[in-house]
Design a protein around this motif. Structure first.
Motif, PDB file in Angstrom:
ATOM      1  N   LEU A 207      21.415 -49.575  90.319  1.00 34.80           N
ATOM      2  CA  LEU A 207      21.881 -49.057  91.603  1.00 34.80           C
ATOM      3  C   LEU A 207      22.763 -47.833  91.390  1.00 34.80           C
ATOM      4  O   LEU A 207      23.712 -47.894  90.595  1.00 34.80           O
ATOM      5  CB  LEU A 207      22.686 -50.116  92.369  1.00 34.80           C
ATOM      6  CG  LEU A 207      21.925 -51.102  93.244  1.00 34.80           C
ATOM      7  CD1 LEU A 207      20.940 -51.926  92.422  1.00 34.80           C
ATOM      8  CD2 LEU A 207      22.897 -52.019  93.987  1.00 34.80           C
ATOM      9  N   PRO A 208      22.488 -46.730  92.086  1.00 37.49           N
ATOM     10  CA  PRO A 208      23.393 -45.590  91.987  1.00 37.49           C
ATOM     11  C   PRO A 208      24.691 -45.863  92.737  1.00 37.49           C
ATOM     12  O   PRO A 208      24.681 -46.309  93.883  1.00 37.49           O
ATOM     13  CB  PRO A 208      22.602 -44.454  92.656  1.00 37.49           C
ATOM     14  CG  PRO A 208      21.681 -45.144  93.602  1.00 37.49           C
ATOM     15  CD  PRO A 208      21.338 -46.470  92.967  1.00 37.49           C
ATOM     16  N   GLY A 209      25.813 -45.606  92.073  1.00 34.71           N
ATOM     17  CA  GLY A 209      27.117 -45.770  92.714  1.00 34.71           C
ATOM     18  C   GLY A 209      27.530 -44.455  93.361  1.00 34.71           C
ATOM     19  O   GLY A 209      27.633 -43.435  92.678  1.00 34.71           O
ATOM     20  N   ILE A 210      27.750 -44.476  94.667  1.00 32.02           N
ATOM     21  CA  ILE A 210      28.080 -43.269  95.417  1.00 32.02           C
ATOM     22  C   ILE A 210      29.552 -43.315  95.812  1.00 32.02           C
ATOM     23  O   ILE A 210      30.008 -44.279  96.440  1.00 32.02           O
ATOM     24  CB  ILE A 210      27.217 -43.142  96.686  1.00 32.02           C
ATOM     25  CG1 ILE A 210      25.726 -43.215  96.331  1.00 32.02           C
ATOM     26  CG2 ILE A 210      27.544 -41.854  97.426  1.00 32.02           C
ATOM     27  CD1 ILE A 210      25.242 -42.102  95.439  1.00 32.02           C
ATOM     28  N   LEU A 211      30.293 -42.268  95.440  1.00 26.73           N
ATOM     29  CA  LEU A 211      31.717 -42.179  95.768  1.00 26.73           C
ATOM     30  C   LEU A 211      31.960 -41.014  96.721  1.00 26.73           C
ATOM     31  O   LEU A 211      31.908 -39.851  96.307  1.00 26.73           O
ATOM     32  CB  LEU A 211      32.546 -41.977  94.494  1.00 26.73           C
ATOM     33  CG  LEU A 211      34.047 -41.774  94.704  1.00 26.73           C
ATOM     34  CD1 LEU A 211      34.701 -43.064  95.213  1.00 26.73           C
ATOM     35  CD2 LEU A 211      34.722 -41.309  93.415  1.00 26.73           C
ATOM     36  N   PRO A 212      32.228 -41.290  97.997  1.00 30.93           N
ATOM     37  CA  PRO A 212      32.626 -40.203  98.894  1.00 30.93           C
ATOM     38  C   PRO A 212      33.962 -39.617  98.434  1.00 30.93           C
ATOM     39  O   PRO A 212      34.859 -40.340  98.018  1.00 30.93           O
ATOM     40  CB  PRO A 212      32.774 -40.911 100.254  1.00 30.93           C
ATOM     41  CG  PRO A 212      31.956 -42.155 100.135  1.00 30.93           C
ATOM     42  CD  PRO A 212      32.093 -42.575  98.701  1.00 30.93           C
ATOM     43  N   VAL A 213      34.073 -38.307  98.506  1.00 33.60           N
ATOM     44  CA  VAL A 213      35.274 -37.624  98.014  1.00 33.60           C
ATOM     45  C   VAL A 213      36.355 -37.667  99.089  1.00 33.60           C
ATOM     46  O   VAL A 213      36.320 -36.902 100.053  1.00 33.60           O
ATOM     47  CB  VAL A 213      34.962 -36.164  97.636  1.00 33.60           C
ATOM     48  CG1 VAL A 213      36.231 -35.455  97.164  1.00 33.60           C
ATOM     49  CG2 VAL A 213      33.894 -36.115  96.557  1.00 33.60           C
ATOM     50  N   LEU A 214      37.316 -38.571  98.915  1.00 35.28           N
ATOM     51  CA  LEU A 214      38.434 -38.638  99.858  1.00 35.28           C
ATOM     52  C   LEU A 214      39.477 -37.580  99.520  1.00 35.28           C
ATOM     53  O   LEU A 214      40.178 -37.082 100.392  1.00 35.28           O
ATOM     54  CB  LEU A 214      39.065 -40.028  99.820  1.00 35.28           C
ATOM     55  CG  LEU A 214      38.155 -41.172 100.272  1.00 35.28           C
ATOM     56  CD1 LEU A 214      38.864 -42.503 100.126  1.00 35.28           C
ATOM     57  CD2 LEU A 214      37.700 -40.969 101.706  1.00 35.28           C
ATOM     58  N   GLY A 215      39.589 -37.253  98.241  1.00 35.97           N
ATOM     59  CA  GLY A 215      40.519 -36.215  97.787  1.00 35.97           C
ATOM     60  C   GLY A 215      40.063 -35.721  96.433  1.00 35.97           C
ATOM     61  O   GLY A 215      39.712 -36.522  95.559  1.00 35.97           O
ATOM     62  N   LEU A 216      40.026 -34.414  96.234  1.00 40.28           N
ATOM     63  CA  LEU A 216      39.501 -33.852  94.999  1.00 40.28           C
ATOM     64  C   LEU A 216      40.340 -34.250  93.789  1.00 40.28           C
ATOM     65  O   LEU A 216      39.801 -34.575  92.726  1.00 40.28           O
ATOM     66  CB  LEU A 216      39.425 -32.331  95.115  1.00 40.28           C
ATOM     67  CG  LEU A 216      38.628 -31.616  94.022  1.00 40.28           C
ATOM     68  CD1 LEU A 216      37.198 -32.128  93.981  1.00 40.28           C
ATOM     69  CD2 LEU A 216      38.660 -30.117  94.252  1.00 40.28           C
ATOM     70  N   ALA A 217      41.664 -34.248  93.937  1.00 43.44           N
ATOM     71  CA  ALA A 217      42.527 -34.610  92.816  1.00 43.44           C
ATOM     72  C   ALA A 217      42.275 -36.050  92.376  1.00 43.44           C
ATOM     73  O   ALA A 217      42.232 -36.359  91.172  1.00 43.44           O
ATOM     74  CB  ALA A 217      43.996 -34.420  93.199  1.00 43.44           C
ATOM     75  N   GLN A 218      42.100 -36.941  93.354  1.00 47.53           N
ATOM     76  CA  GLN A 218      41.836 -38.342  93.044  1.00 47.53           C
ATOM     77  C   GLN A 218      40.517 -38.496  92.289  1.00 47.53           C
ATOM     78  O   GLN A 218      40.436 -39.217  91.290  1.00 47.53           O
ATOM     79  CB  GLN A 218      41.794 -39.155  94.345  1.00 47.53           C
ATOM     80  CG  GLN A 218      41.544 -40.639  94.146  1.00 47.53           C
ATOM     81  CD  GLN A 218      41.314 -41.350  95.465  1.00 47.53           C
ATOM     82  OE1 GLN A 218      40.499 -40.932  96.269  1.00 47.53           O
ATOM     83  NE2 GLN A 218      42.056 -42.428  95.698  1.00 47.53           N
ATOM     84  N   VAL A 219      39.484 -37.808  92.749  1.00 51.87           N
ATOM     85  CA  VAL A 219      38.177 -37.904  92.103  1.00 51.87           C
ATOM     86  C   VAL A 219      38.226 -37.346  90.681  1.00 51.87           C
ATOM     87  O   VAL A 219      37.642 -37.913  89.758  1.00 51.87           O
ATOM     88  CB  VAL A 219      37.114 -37.172  92.945  1.00 51.87           C
ATOM     89  CG1 VAL A 219      35.816 -37.006  92.157  1.00 51.87           C
ATOM     90  CG2 VAL A 219      36.840 -37.942  94.227  1.00 51.87           C
ATOM     91  N   LYS A 220      38.930 -36.242  90.482  1.00 49.87           N
ATOM     92  CA  LYS A 220      39.055 -35.682  89.133  1.00 49.87           C
ATOM     93  C   LYS A 220      39.783 -36.652  88.206  1.00 49.87           C
ATOM     94  O   LYS A 220      39.445 -36.769  87.017  1.00 49.87           O
ATOM     95  CB  LYS A 220      39.785 -34.343  89.193  1.00 49.87           C
ATOM     96  CG  LYS A 220      38.939 -33.210  89.751  1.00 49.87           C
ATOM     97  CD  LYS A 220      39.702 -31.896  89.735  1.00 49.87           C
ATOM     98  CE  LYS A 220      38.819 -30.737  90.189  1.00 49.87           C
ATOM     99  NZ  LYS A 220      39.551 -29.448  90.197  1.00 49.87           N
TER     100      LYS A 220
END
Length: 300
Positions: A207-220
């Motif tokens: 299953l592909p895990g999809i992460l919506p970007v709530l904040g760029l710093a958090q995702v980085k």
């Protein structure tokens, strides 16, 4: 309630979804979680998973959240479980506790180093050393569905693809029934990963895990810990939106929906969303995938 796949678009292939939540730490987070659960439940996910903190730091809250989902909803919860900072006896007790309350799906993970990011992983001297060992322990206790992690860009500790695929194969040989990927933004990486997995003779669903970007710093920050790549085009999409949450949410929904719809065009039908306990954004993405809420009376 039996989850029913819906069409992704007119005449398209059926799409099913699952959602990941994390256990709340405060009363406000508790309200946010249950708002998210209630908002997303009518989309009839195939399952919902609840995360487990490093070193078992959320063990009781994870168990309480899973038990409440079972008690108060028609959803099928999957409880995360790690090898970190616990003996086999302690982990076996947790697994038996889940079985007793009716949980039949566990997401089995090695877990992050108990000493924190940047430190070497050290197995508990009396514990399950790695995920495959944990899976065999779970299998000895009950007939569970067992999901495991997968890494389209390789786990940071895997020096080669041969090592990465060997670890996944050990999990499958031990009894894993499904893999859920770490988040990624380049769908070519997912395609290449699935091709490698199939060439290695591994045939469980990925299953592909999809992460919506709530904040760029958090995702980085997430990406730095998991070995994922944040492409320059992602940063460009969110440039200048640090203090504009409304626009950021619209852009985030568009980016995640674009990624998911492209995967549909590539033949993917099952998606796992990392919700971060934020319902509206994930709900909007699912709507763009063609999913519609169904009243419980119809779903029963």
């Amino acid at each position: 309630m039996t989850p029913t796949p819906r069409l992704s678009r007119a005449g398209g292939a059926p799409v099913s979804v699952s959602f990941e939540f994390f256990p709340p730490k405060t009363e406000e987070m508790e309200r946010n979680l249950w708002t998210a659960v209630e908002r997303l439940a009518p989309l009839r996910p195939s399952f919902v998973s609840v995360t487990y903190g490093a070193g078992g730091s959320t063990r009781e809250r994870t168990h309480a959240t899973v038990a409440r989902i079972l008690r108060e909803t028609d959803l099928k919860p999957a409880a995360h479980l790690t090898c970190v900072a616990a003996s086999r006896a302690e982990i076996d007790t947790v697994v038996r506790g889940y079985h007793e309350v009716g949980v039949r799906h566990i997401v089995a993970l090695r877990g992050d180093p108990a000493a924190g990011p940047g430190n070497a992983y050290e197995p508990h001297p009396d514990g399950y050393a790695f995920t495959a060992d944990l899976i065999r322990g779970i299998r000895a206790i009950g007939d569970f569905e067992i999901s495991v992690s997968a890494y389209p860009e390789r786990h940071p500790e895997s020096p080669t693809w041969d090592v990465e695929l060997d670890i996944l194969k050990r999990k499958v040989d031990a009894g894993a029934t499904r893999a859920i990927t770490q988040f990624f933004f380049d769908n070519d990486l997912y395609d290449a990963y699935v091709e490698r997995v199939r060439a290695a003779g591994i045939d469980i669903p990925i299953l592909p895990g999809i992460l919506p970007v709530l904040g760029l710093a958090q995702v980085k920050n997430f990406a730095a810990r998991t070995g994922a790549t944040v492409p320059a085009w992602i940063a460009h999409r969110f440039e200048g939106l640090e203090h504009d949450p409304a626009t950021r949410q619209l852009v985030s929904a568009a980016v995640a929906a674009e990624q998911a719809l492209d995967l549909v065009d590539r033949g993917v039908t099952d998606f796992h969303f990392y919700t971060m306990n934020r319902a509206d954004l994930v709900y909007a993405i699912c709507h763009l995938l063609g999913l519609r809420p169904t009243p419980l009376a119809e779903a029963a």
